[in-house]
Design an enzyme around this catalytic site. Sequence first.
Site, short mmCIF file in Angstrom:
data_model
loop_
_atom_site.label_atom_id
_atom_site.label_comp_id
_atom_site.label_asym_id
_atom_site.label_seq_id
_atom_site.Cartn_x
_atom_site.Cartn_y
_atom_site.Cartn_z
N SER A 214 0.80 -1.17 -0.03
CA SER A 214 -0.15 -0.07 0.02
C SER A 214 1.06 1.19 0.02
O SER A 214 2.08 1.56 0.59
CB SER A 214 -0.90 -0.09 1.36
OG SER A 214 -1.42 1.26 1.52
N ASP A 216 -0.07 4.04 1.37
CA ASP A 216 -0.70 4.91 2.23
C ASP A 216 0.10 4.69 3.38
O ASP A 216 -0.14 5.26 4.35
CB ASP A 216 -1.92 4.41 2.59
CG ASP A 216 -2.94 4.65 1.21
OD1 ASP A 216 -2.61 5.56 0.39
OD2 ASP A 216 -3.96 4.35 1.29
N ARG A 260 -5.72 8.49 2.17
CA ARG A 260 -6.89 8.11 2.76
C ARG A 260 -7.01 8.60 4.16
O ARG A 260 -6.68 9.56 4.36
CB ARG A 260 -7.23 6.60 2.58
CG ARG A 260 -7.33 6.15 1.01
CD ARG A 260 -7.99 4.80 0.71
NE ARG A 260 -7.23 3.68 1.18
CZ ARG A 260 -7.70 2.57 1.06
NH1 ARG A 260 -8.93 2.28 0.49
NH2 ARG A 260 -7.03 1.81 1.67
N ASN A 595 27.53 2.21 4.78
CA ASN A 595 26.89 1.53 5.80
C ASN A 595 27.62 0.56 6.55
O ASN A 595 27.61 -0.44 6.77
CB ASN A 595 25.67 0.68 5.40
CG ASN A 595 24.69 0.53 6.48
OD1 ASN A 595 24.60 1.09 7.57
ND2 ASN A 595 23.65 -0.44 6.32
N GLN A 731 27.01 7.62 -6.85
CA GLN A 731 26.32 6.63 -5.81
C GLN A 731 26.27 7.46 -4.33
O GLN A 731 25.24 7.20 -3.62
CB GLN A 731 27.12 5.36 -5.34
CG GLN A 731 26.91 4.24 -6.54
CD GLN A 731 28.14 3.22 -6.45
OE1 GLN A 731 27.85 2.29 -5.75
NE2 GLN A 731 29.28 3.39 -7.21
#
Length: 847
Positions: A214, A216, A260, A595, A731
């Site tokens: 989704s 949302d 929504r 990282n 990058q």
Amino acid sequence: MPLAGLNFTLRPASALASPFRVLVAFVLLSIPVTTLLYRTTSRLLALHASSTPQSRKATGKMATKKKIAIMTSGGDSPGMNGVVRACVRMAIHLGCDAYCIYEGYEGLVRGGDLIRKMEWQDVRGWLSEGGTLIGTARCMAFYERSGRLAAARNLVAQGIDAVIICGGDGSLTGADRFRAEWPSLLKELEENGEFTAAQLEPYRHLNIVGLVGSIDNDLSGTDATIGCYSALARICQCIDLIEATAYSHSRAFVVEVMGRHCGWLALMAGVATGADFIFIPERPRPDNWREEMCSVVEHHRKLGKRKTIVILAEGAIDRQGNRISPEMVKDLLADPKGLGLDTRITTLGHVQRGGTAVAYDRMLATLQGVEAVKAVLEATPDTPTWVITINENKIVRKPLMEAVQATKKVAQAIKRQDWDEAMALRDTEFSEQYKSFLMTTAVQINHEMLLPERERMRIGFINVGAPAGGMNAAVRAGVAYCLSRGHEPVAIYNGFAGFARHHGDAPLGAVRPFDWLEVDGWASKGGSEIGTNRELPSESGMEHIANLIETYKFDALFLVGGFEAFHAVCQLRKARDQYPSLCIPMTLLPATISNNVPGTEYSLGSDTCLNELVEYCDKIKQSASATRRRVFVVETQGGRSGYVATLGGLSVGASAVYTPEEGVTLDMLAADVRHLKEVFARDKGQSRAGRLILINERASKVYNARLIAEILREEAHGRFESREGIPGHMQQGGVPSPMDRCRAVRLAIRCIQHLEQYGRGVPNRVKNDPMSATVIGIKGASVVFSPVQKVEEEETDWPNRRPKSAFWVGMKDIVNILSARPKFVPQEPLLTGRKAKDVKRGIEDYD
Ligand code: ADP
């Protein structure tokens, strides 16, 4: 003879083994209804066909192949194709048959050729496709019991053992209802005479697993839904573009975003772009929202801001539950008697759903798809129906019913106008980011958070190492927090090198106060505005640095940077015995594309880097469509950490990934060359895109991208071509990703909060407290501060400048499984004897 509504073709009985023929004959005679006869026969034939020696070999003890179906439902979201790819391939890898149910619940209700068996090659290249290739639809029939009965009939008839549903809260509510009703649906099918009790027996327990797809991000219990970060990226791209024109004309823009009943997209877009004001459904502003918004905007304009951005969630409401529309906001901003701003409305609409998934969504889709297949295979009648979620950095199974019910409670709380409850039911990041947003937008307006004079600190901000996406957003948020508390944030320009060599005061020296108007514009800026440098304090001169810290009367130090920054904190901590001025609290917010900072599983900038890499790989993969048989060997950055290569490989579906942790050997290359030859030999042209191999820049001293590309070319003997590609500093990214920006805000504020616990001038307390020199990190499902002393002594692989153990190492296996790369066992002679057979079998099984 293909039968309407059936997916199987009848085979001549002579093709069957004789005991099986007897069984089929018995079943045929015992069932009266013709359609049922065909269905049952098909099922048995399918079972027989699937119970080949090869399948038994692949599944170990499994007598018959399990059939796992995957479907996408509800609103489409980027990443759904990644889910389907991962589920199909993982299911096949684990010895099951994979099916796709096309068109969501519509396909389940209608059955027939909307439920199709999928082969390994069918999902090739799906990671880089937007939307859902198996279709999705809103299905009214599934709201009715008759529709769900038809769905149950189709599942039993097709012999589907398990269903993985990827959709939003509506789809998962439907799934939960279906599961709850399942026993009564089977009973009805039996009573109708459509199936016998014996036929229904294997299906007594409905095995469903949910995945949340989704844009949302509205499901409770998960930090992110598959697709939400892609939608957020699109929103932020649009707002970044709008900002330029808003600035030029000194305009105001009201931007309406989707979501929504959920304000996540609006909130995160507000945080990531540094918007002036937001409206979200979970937390309507007080009744005087009109005055409040106008006073905030007026204040920003008085500070000298030339642009105004107000973000409105489509579900935005006031405290009485009345909708706040973009027009209402525009009229207020444009009111000639008030602000009189030249104001425009931009409703982003469906562009938010469009396009390909960002790296994070591809990773989430892949890891969660793999987990969903494992979950259905491990399910027993006693296990609950799972939904696969993510908390911070950890994939977690949770009971679907609880997640769905908690989600419904948010909507109910909003309806009841119980705003505290609505906020509390969203995850912790949501309310934390909401507070961060309010604080950064109300800098110098709201004085509620100010500390008493004696507790206010002078905090030095310094960036160390290479630039990484999110560094500026972190500094901006840290400065905003300091200002709201009455601390004095001070910039140290160009790292320790700048501090040591240009230590005069403003305007030219390295130590300067921040100008909020300038800093406020840094939310979406790439690079490092205060400058960064790799030099360590020991190289600049520890005594000199200690003296400078004393001279400038810093009470605390906030560092943002990569491995060098971590090393710097370690050095400063150790030097405290010699230099009392270093007995101040200091904390590091890791920021590096590699990282590789110990103490955290995530560094700012790594998400931006992966997005750039994925975009680059998608493009070069596409460029091969004219030639088709081409392999690209792409060199990734990452120092001696294979994180970028591995996660990049996971996100683009690489054929192989080479990392420094594993190294590269001739045997490995030989196995991969053989594999690629086999792959191209079998390629029937389903997808014309090229294939990718990712190699970290330090994976081998000898085998670099160019050499590997040449070896492949030489060994391919014209069967395929190869090229190398080196994206290099691209990058590091231009504009940081929304995830890096949002996490920068949240983590930076936490860092300053951590530092302010120490107050001013308590050197002894600082010296004896391991938590006075820390690194903040995401570890598993939590955000934690770790003392650097422990991290440097126990968790750091110093020679290789990376953590001793990396959470992502196991993900390489998933890259290999999903690309059918044969399992490579190092230290073996070249592909001879048993090994060669294993490799060959691996290809036959999975490719
Ligand atoms: P999303 O999954 O994106 O929230 P919807 O709310 O439209 O999208 O739900 C998708 C489909 O799921 C619906 O068209 C319907 O077929 C099914 N569905 C949703 N809610 C229910 C429910 N309460 N009972 C049965 N089916 C449902």
